[in-house]
Design a protein around this motif. Structure first.
Motif, mmCIF file in Angstrom:
data_model
loop_
_atom_site.group_PDB
_atom_site.id
_atom_site.type_symbol
_atom_site.label_atom_id
_atom_site.label_comp_id
_atom_site.label_asym_id
_atom_site.label_seq_id
_atom_site.Cartn_x
_atom_site.Cartn_y
_atom_site.Cartn_z
ATOM 1 N N SER A 42 108.749 44.896 47.292
ATOM 2 C CA SER A 42 109.551 45.592 48.293
ATOM 3 C C SER A 42 110.529 44.632 48.963
ATOM 4 O O SER A 42 110.159 43.532 49.356
ATOM 5 C CB SER A 42 108.612 46.206 49.337
ATOM 6 O OG SER A 42 109.177 47.353 49.870
ATOM 7 N N GLY A 43 111.794 45.058 49.043
ATOM 8 C CA GLY A 43 112.822 44.250 49.675
ATOM 9 C C GLY A 43 113.505 43.264 48.749
ATOM 10 O O GLY A 43 114.477 42.620 49.143
ATOM 11 N N THR A 63 117.352 47.199 43.777
ATOM 12 C CA THR A 63 116.701 46.615 44.950
ATOM 13 C C THR A 63 115.543 47.519 45.326
ATOM 14 O O THR A 63 115.745 48.709 45.605
ATOM 15 C CB THR A 63 117.685 46.480 46.123
ATOM 16 O OG1 THR A 63 118.773 45.641 45.715
ATOM 17 C CG2 THR A 63 116.994 45.870 47.344
ATOM 18 N N ILE A 64 114.343 46.976 45.303
ATOM 19 C CA ILE A 64 113.150 47.752 45.624
ATOM 20 C C ILE A 64 113.141 48.010 47.128
ATOM 21 O O ILE A 64 113.193 47.072 47.923
ATOM 22 C CB ILE A 64 111.864 47.017 45.173
ATOM 23 C CG1 ILE A 64 111.954 46.622 43.690
ATOM 24 C CG2 ILE A 64 110.629 47.876 45.471
ATOM 25 C CD1 ILE A 64 112.231 47.743 42.722
ATOM 26 N N LYS A 65 113.098 49.266 47.510
ATOM 27 C CA LYS A 65 113.169 49.650 48.916
ATOM 28 C C LYS A 65 111.803 49.934 49.515
ATOM 29 O O LYS A 65 111.518 49.523 50.628
ATOM 30 C CB LYS A 65 114.074 50.878 49.097
ATOM 31 C CG LYS A 65 115.530 50.593 48.840
ATOM 32 C CD LYS A 65 116.028 49.555 49.817
ATOM 33 C CE LYS A 65 117.503 49.310 49.731
ATOM 34 N NZ LYS A 65 117.954 48.298 50.666
ATOM 35 N N CYS A 66 110.973 50.691 48.794
ATOM 36 C CA CYS A 66 109.704 51.126 49.371
ATOM 37 C C CYS A 66 108.635 51.211 48.293
ATOM 38 O O CYS A 66 108.891 51.719 47.205
ATOM 39 C CB CYS A 66 109.889 52.496 50.036
ATOM 40 S SG CYS A 66 108.411 53.146 50.813
ATOM 41 N N SER A 74 110.592 53.614 45.816
ATOM 42 C CA SER A 74 112.037 53.839 45.797
ATOM 43 C C SER A 74 112.801 52.545 45.570
ATOM 44 O O SER A 74 112.311 51.450 45.856
ATOM 45 C CB SER A 74 112.508 54.506 47.088
ATOM 46 O OG SER A 74 112.339 53.650 48.200
ATOM 47 N N PHE A 75 113.999 52.710 45.020
ATOM 48 C CA PHE A 75 114.907 51.587 44.833
ATOM 49 C C PHE A 75 116.338 52.086 44.919
ATOM 50 O O PHE A 75 116.604 53.292 44.822
ATOM 51 C CB PHE A 75 114.655 50.852 43.510
ATOM 52 C CG PHE A 75 114.788 51.666 42.249
ATOM 53 C CD1 PHE A 75 116.023 51.971 41.694
ATOM 54 C CD2 PHE A 75 113.650 52.113 41.580
ATOM 55 C CE1 PHE A 75 116.131 52.700 40.511
ATOM 56 C CE2 PHE A 75 113.743 52.844 40.398
ATOM 57 C CZ PHE A 75 114.979 53.140 39.864
ATOM 58 N N THR A 76 117.257 51.154 45.124
ATOM 59 C CA THR A 76 118.680 51.469 45.058
ATOM 60 C C THR A 76 119.258 50.754 43.852
ATOM 61 O O THR A 76 118.743 49.715 43.414
ATOM 62 C CB THR A 76 119.433 51.030 46.337
ATOM 63 O OG1 THR A 76 119.240 49.638 46.548
ATOM 64 C CG2 THR A 76 118.958 51.824 47.547
ATOM 65 N N TRP A 77 120.322 51.358 43.307
ATOM 66 C CA TRP A 77 121.033 50.757 42.184
ATOM 67 C C TRP A 77 122.427 51.354 42.104
ATOM 68 O O TRP A 77 122.737 52.333 42.786
ATOM 69 C CB TRP A 77 120.270 50.936 40.881
ATOM 70 C CG TRP A 77 120.136 52.369 40.363
ATOM 71 C CD1 TRP A 77 120.532 53.525 40.985
ATOM 72 C CD2 TRP A 77 119.564 52.764 39.127
ATOM 73 N NE1 TRP A 77 120.233 54.616 40.202
ATOM 74 C CE2 TRP A 77 119.630 54.174 39.054
ATOM 75 C CE3 TRP A 77 119.001 52.081 38.075
ATOM 76 C CZ2 TRP A 77 119.151 54.906 37.973
ATOM 77 C CZ3 TRP A 77 118.524 52.808 37.001
ATOM 78 C CH2 TRP A 77 118.597 54.204 36.950
ATOM 79 N N LEU A 95 120.241 55.971 45.957
ATOM 80 C CA LEU A 95 118.815 55.792 46.245
ATOM 81 C C LEU A 95 118.003 56.625 45.265
ATOM 82 O O LEU A 95 118.221 57.838 45.149
ATOM 83 C CB LEU A 95 118.506 56.236 47.678
ATOM 84 C CG LEU A 95 117.031 56.230 48.087
ATOM 85 C CD1 LEU A 95 116.477 54.812 48.104
ATOM 86 C CD2 LEU A 95 116.867 56.899 49.457
ATOM 87 N N GLU A 97 114.189 57.872 44.415
ATOM 88 C CA GLU A 97 112.865 58.019 45.010
ATOM 89 C C GLU A 97 111.927 58.710 44.040
ATOM 90 O O GLU A 97 112.296 59.709 43.423
ATOM 91 C CB GLU A 97 112.929 58.858 46.283
ATOM 92 C CG GLU A 97 113.778 58.242 47.370
ATOM 93 C CD GLU A 97 113.941 59.181 48.546
ATOM 94 O OE1 GLU A 97 113.510 58.798 49.649
ATOM 95 O OE2 GLU A 97 114.476 60.293 48.346
#
Length: 148
Positions: A42-43, A63-66, A74-77, A95, A97
């Motif tokens: 995460s992070g 980027t691993i978010k949660c 969740s992640f963003t890309w 995002l 999820e």
């Protein structure tokens, strides 16, 4: 045009099994078709090499978010960032999820990718179209992976 993609599938596997398949970087890579370099944290940024035929030239970066075990990963890309000659670094990521809910037969997995309204207009429709098809394929892949 919608700013999101949502796919829901019922899996004949317990939540714990599905959680492992989406958060263990090796298992995620098996069904998602990407060789990921290191465990998800995460992070932190996760990277890897796409192994899907025709896209082997693409580096996978998210980027691993949660990692809220066992209900939300969740992640963003940057969606559909497949041209190696294009610099996508100034774009706002979407995002992704993965939400898991127990059911009487196993797990309901809902995958949502949101934020397409922030993708540059010149590539928004194509990114949305390609990821819509990609997620349709990926729900089949994870189903086969966790139910084998």
């Amino acid at each position: 045009m919608s700013d999101r993609i949502e796919k829901t599938i019922e899996l004949n596997a317990p939540v714990s099994r599905v959680w492992q398949a989406i958060t263990d970087h090796r298992e995620f890579g098996e069904w998602f078709r990407v060789r990921i370099d290191a465990p998800f944290v995460s992070g932190e940024v996760a990277t890897g090499q796409i192994t899907y035929p025709g896209y082997e030239h693409v580096r996978w970066t998210a980027t691993i978010k949660c990692m809220d075990e066992p209900t939300l990963f969740s992640f963003t890309w940057i969606p559909y960032a497949v041209d190696p000659d294009t610099d996508y670094s100034s774009e706002t990521p979407t995002l992704v999820e993965f939400r898991l809910e127990p059911t009487s037969k196993g797990t309901r997995l809902t995958i949502t990718e949101s934020g397409f309204d922030k993708v540059p207009e010149y590539r928004r429709a194509e990114a949305l179209r390609m990821n819509e098809g990609g997620w349709a394929e990926q729900v089949k892949n994870i189903k086969a992976h966790v139910e084998r």
